[in-house]
Scaffold this motif. Structure first.
Motif, short mmCIF file in Angstrom:
data_model
loop_
_atom_site.label_atom_id
_atom_site.label_comp_id
_atom_site.label_asym_id
_atom_site.label_seq_id
_atom_site.Cartn_x
_atom_site.Cartn_y
_atom_site.Cartn_z
N GLY A 278 0.80 -1.19 0.15
CA GLY A 278 0.19 0.00 0.07
C GLY A 278 0.72 1.15 -0.04
N SER A 279 0.06 2.35 0.03
CA SER A 279 0.70 3.88 -0.03
C SER A 279 0.30 4.74 0.98
N LEU A 280 1.32 5.51 1.54
CA LEU A 280 0.84 6.72 2.41
C LEU A 280 1.54 7.84 2.00
N ARG A 281 1.05 9.11 2.51
CA ARG A 281 1.57 10.25 2.09
C ARG A 281 1.58 11.13 3.74
N LEU A 282 3.04 11.04 3.80
CA LEU A 282 3.28 12.00 5.12
C LEU A 282 3.49 13.47 4.60
N SER A 283 3.16 14.31 5.52
CA SER A 283 3.27 15.85 5.59
C SER A 283 4.05 16.33 6.59
N CYS A 284 4.72 17.41 6.18
CA CYS A 284 5.31 18.08 7.28
C CYS A 284 5.64 19.73 7.21
N ALA A 285 4.54 20.19 7.71
CA ALA A 285 4.23 21.59 7.89
C ALA A 285 5.38 22.50 8.72
N ALA A 286 5.99 23.29 7.95
CA ALA A 286 6.83 23.96 8.75
C ALA A 286 6.56 25.37 9.13
N SER A 287 6.80 25.81 10.29
CA SER A 287 6.76 27.50 10.57
C SER A 287 7.97 27.98 11.23
N GLY A 288 8.24 29.14 11.06
CA GLY A 288 9.52 29.97 11.62
C GLY A 288 10.64 29.57 10.71
N ARG A 289 10.66 28.73 9.67
CA ARG A 289 11.87 28.41 8.84
C ARG A 289 11.44 28.36 7.68
N THR A 290 11.88 28.94 6.54
CA THR A 290 11.34 28.63 5.03
C THR A 290 12.03 27.55 4.68
N ILE A 291 11.30 26.46 4.02
CA ILE A 291 11.72 25.22 3.74
C ILE A 291 12.79 25.35 2.46
N GLY A 292 12.44 26.41 1.55
CA GLY A 292 13.29 26.93 0.55
C GLY A 292 14.92 27.33 0.88
N ASN A 293 14.93 27.79 2.10
CA ASN A 293 16.13 28.15 2.63
C ASN A 293 16.84 27.15 3.69
N SER A 294 16.24 26.10 3.60
CA SER A 294 17.04 25.01 4.76
C SER A 294 16.93 23.60 3.97
#
Length: 122
Positions: A15-31
């Protein structure tokens, strides 16, 4: 910096699953935002990370895909063809200034999400 992981669950092998990681306080594009997992009785291990491109542990290559949504500041982990050995708590983690030789080293990540349980039944 806060990371909120979600999307885990119970799924049958294949089977399949999709995990999510919502970030705040730091931009994912710069880290660098990556995924780790920890099975019962085992050490936390590297799964995937973005650093220039996407990099994966050998055990998940071809089955897992890491992606990013800059507008939502969220990183995803699409997991396909899941196996019982993929069972564990999955954590997202954030780092800055990773170098190639350390991107799989969990001690280089300074912020962690709370983890989401993935259970794959055989």
């Amino acid at each position: 910096v806060q990371l909120q992981a979600s999307g885990g669950g119970l799924v049958q092998a294949g089977g399949s699953l999709r995990l999510s990681c919502a970030a705040s306080g730091r931009t994912i594009g710069n880290s660098n935002t990556g995924w780790f997992r920890q099975a019962p009785g085992k050490e936390r291990e590297f799964v995937a990370v973005f650093k220039g491109g996407a990099y994966y542990a050998d055990s998940v290559k071809g089955r897992f895909t890491i992606s990013r949504d800059f507008a939502k500041n969220t990183v995803y982990l699409q997991m396909n063809n899941l196996k019982p050995e993929d069972t564990g708590v999955y954590y997202c983690a954030s780092a800055t200034g990773l170098i190639w030789s350390t991107m799989t080293d969990r001690t280089k990540y300074d912020h962690w999400g709370q983890g989401t349980q993935v259970t794959v039944s055989s």
